[in-house]
Design a protein around this motif. Structure first.
Motif, mmCIF file in Angstrom:
data_model
loop_
_atom_site.group_PDB
_atom_site.id
_atom_site.type_symbol
_atom_site.label_atom_id
_atom_site.label_comp_id
_atom_site.label_asym_id
_atom_site.label_seq_id
_atom_site.Cartn_x
_atom_site.Cartn_y
_atom_site.Cartn_z
ATOM 1 N N ILE A 129 27.235 -23.117 -25.977
ATOM 2 C CA ILE A 129 27.456 -23.644 -27.326
ATOM 3 C C ILE A 129 26.293 -24.576 -27.639
ATOM 4 O O ILE A 129 26.065 -25.558 -26.925
ATOM 5 C CB ILE A 129 28.791 -24.411 -27.407
ATOM 6 N N THR A 130 25.521 -24.252 -28.670
ATOM 7 C CA THR A 130 24.378 -25.078 -29.067
ATOM 8 C C THR A 130 24.517 -25.471 -30.539
ATOM 9 O O THR A 130 25.394 -24.957 -31.235
ATOM 10 C CB THR A 130 23.048 -24.309 -28.885
ATOM 11 N N LYS A 131 23.637 -26.323 -30.984
ATOM 12 C CA LYS A 131 23.622 -26.695 -32.404
ATOM 13 C C LYS A 131 23.268 -25.495 -33.275
ATOM 14 O O LYS A 131 23.695 -25.404 -34.412
ATOM 15 C CB LYS A 131 22.622 -27.821 -32.655
ATOM 16 N N SER A 132 22.486 -24.564 -32.718
ATOM 17 C CA SER A 132 22.046 -23.390 -33.472
ATOM 18 C C SER A 132 23.075 -22.275 -33.501
ATOM 19 O O SER A 132 23.002 -21.384 -34.328
ATOM 20 C CB SER A 132 20.755 -22.836 -32.873
ATOM 21 N N GLY A 133 24.014 -22.286 -32.555
ATOM 22 C CA GLY A 133 25.012 -21.221 -32.504
ATOM 23 C C GLY A 133 25.507 -20.993 -31.091
ATOM 24 O O GLY A 133 25.573 -21.907 -30.284
ATOM 25 N N LEU A 134 25.825 -19.732 -30.779
ATOM 26 C CA LEU A 134 26.343 -19.342 -29.472
ATOM 27 C C LEU A 134 25.380 -18.358 -28.834
ATOM 28 O O LEU A 134 24.930 -17.421 -29.483
ATOM 29 C CB LEU A 134 27.716 -18.677 -29.627
ATOM 30 N N LYS A 135 25.063 -18.567 -27.549
ATOM 31 C CA LYS A 135 24.115 -17.692 -26.863
ATOM 32 C C LYS A 135 24.705 -17.246 -25.529
ATOM 33 O O LYS A 135 25.132 -18.070 -24.732
ATOM 34 C CB LYS A 135 22.801 -18.423 -26.613
ATOM 35 N N PRO A 136 24.756 -15.917 -25.291
ATOM 36 C CA PRO A 136 25.228 -15.459 -23.985
ATOM 37 C C PRO A 136 24.291 -15.966 -22.888
ATOM 38 O O PRO A 136 23.071 -15.925 -23.050
ATOM 39 C CB PRO A 136 25.184 -13.937 -24.083
ATOM 40 N N LEU A 137 24.848 -16.455 -21.781
ATOM 41 C CA LEU A 137 24.025 -16.979 -20.697
ATOM 42 C C LEU A 137 23.373 -15.861 -19.887
ATOM 43 O O LEU A 137 22.417 -16.098 -19.165
ATOM 44 C CB LEU A 137 24.843 -17.892 -19.785
ATOM 45 N N CYS A 170 24.781 0.934 -25.128
ATOM 46 C CA CYS A 170 23.736 1.522 -25.967
ATOM 47 C C CYS A 170 22.574 0.550 -26.198
ATOM 48 O O CYS A 170 21.502 0.969 -26.611
ATOM 49 C CB CYS A 170 24.314 1.996 -27.297
ATOM 50 N N PHE A 171 22.776 -0.724 -25.947
ATOM 51 C CA PHE A 171 21.700 -1.715 -25.991
ATOM 52 C C PHE A 171 22.169 -2.967 -25.267
ATOM 53 O O PHE A 171 23.346 -3.119 -24.963
ATOM 54 C CB PHE A 171 21.241 -2.019 -27.429
ATOM 55 N N GLU A 172 21.207 -3.831 -24.955
ATOM 56 C CA GLU A 172 21.531 -5.107 -24.336
ATOM 57 C C GLU A 172 21.369 -6.208 -25.370
ATOM 58 O O GLU A 172 20.456 -6.164 -26.199
ATOM 59 C CB GLU A 172 20.625 -5.383 -23.135
ATOM 60 N N GLU A 173 22.248 -7.174 -25.323
ATOM 61 C CA GLU A 173 22.227 -8.273 -26.292
ATOM 62 C C GLU A 173 22.110 -9.594 -25.545
ATOM 63 O O GLU A 173 22.904 -9.872 -24.650
ATOM 64 C CB GLU A 173 23.505 -8.266 -27.128
ATOM 65 N N ALA A 174 21.097 -10.387 -25.909
ATOM 66 C CA ALA A 174 20.909 -11.705 -25.294
ATOM 67 C C ALA A 174 20.560 -12.757 -26.344
ATOM 68 O O ALA A 174 20.277 -13.899 -26.003
ATOM 69 C CB ALA A 174 19.823 -11.642 -24.229
ATOM 70 N N SER A 175 20.574 -12.374 -27.604
ATOM 71 C CA SER A 175 20.142 -13.275 -28.676
ATOM 72 C C SER A 175 21.214 -14.284 -29.051
ATOM 73 O O SER A 175 22.405 -14.048 -28.860
ATOM 74 C CB SER A 175 19.785 -12.470 -29.936
ATOM 75 N N ILE A 176 20.744 -15.381 -29.619
ATOM 76 C CA ILE A 176 21.676 -16.387 -30.121
ATOM 77 C C ILE A 176 22.432 -15.807 -31.312
ATOM 78 O O ILE A 176 21.885 -15.016 -32.086
ATOM 79 C CB ILE A 176 20.934 -17.687 -30.495
ATOM 80 N N HIS A 177 23.688 -16.146 -31.413
ATOM 81 C CA HIS A 177 24.528 -15.729 -32.539
ATOM 82 C C HIS A 177 24.754 -16.952 -33.421
ATOM 83 O O HIS A 177 25.307 -17.957 -32.966
ATOM 84 C CB HIS A 177 25.856 -15.167 -32.033
ATOM 85 N N ARG A 178 24.297 -16.863 -34.635
ATOM 86 C CA ARG A 178 24.416 -17.985 -35.575
ATOM 87 C C ARG A 178 25.696 -17.876 -36.377
ATOM 88 O O ARG A 178 26.139 -16.783 -36.712
ATOM 89 C CB ARG A 178 23.224 -18.020 -36.508
ATOM 90 N N LYS A 179 26.239 -19.034 -36.717
ATOM 91 C CA LYS A 179 27.466 -19.064 -37.487
ATOM 92 C C LYS A 179 27.168 -18.715 -38.950
ATOM 93 O O LYS A 179 26.222 -19.226 -39.538
ATOM 94 C CB LYS A 179 28.115 -20.447 -37.408
#
Length: 131
Positions: free
Chosen positions: A102-110, A117-126
């Motif tokens: 949990i960051t000020k910018s959003g949520l990011k998988p560790l 079908c793809f890999e996701e590691a990016s921050i998710h913004r609210k």
């Protein structure tokens, strides 16, 4: 006149639930979208006030929704998948058990989420209201 002004000021300045104060976790409730989202690719997370979540992803014909419950500990968000909640059984079933920061910018998988079908590691913004 001043006798009535003081109680009104005190009422306006008093902390109360009616003034919109919410439990800490309610600050996380809402819709989050990956910064890596594109035209036919998305990764979205919806956190609900009842501690349930829906995670959806799409890349062309590879798409699914996963639901479960969420909780927090410190600066980490944990997603616990409900059994048999995926809607599309043809593809790899992702494991969302890794914590999210949990960051000020959003949520990011560790760690990278392997969605099949793809890999996701990016921050998710609210998603803000009105967007």
């Amino acid at each position: 006149m001043t006798d009535m002004l003081l109680p009104i000021l005190l009422l306006l300045l008093t902390d109360s639930p009616e003034q919109g104060h919410k439990p800490i976790n309610n600050g996380l409730v809402g819709s989050y979208y990956s910064r890596a989202n594109q035209f036919e690719k998305h990764s979205n997370l919806y956190l609900r006030a009842d501690s349930s979540f829906v995670y959806s992803y799409l890349l062309g014909g590879c798409q699914d929704e996963i639901s479960g419950v969420w909780s927090t500990k410190g600066n980490n968000l944990y997603l616990i998948q409900a059994k048999d909640t995926t809607t599309n059984r043809l593809y790899h079933i992702p494991d969302l058990a890794a914590p999210w920061r949990i960051t000020k910018s959003g949520l990011k998988p560790l760690k990278k989420l392997n969605l099949g079908c793809f890999e996701e590691a990016s921050i998710h913004r609210k998603l803000r209201a009105g967007r």
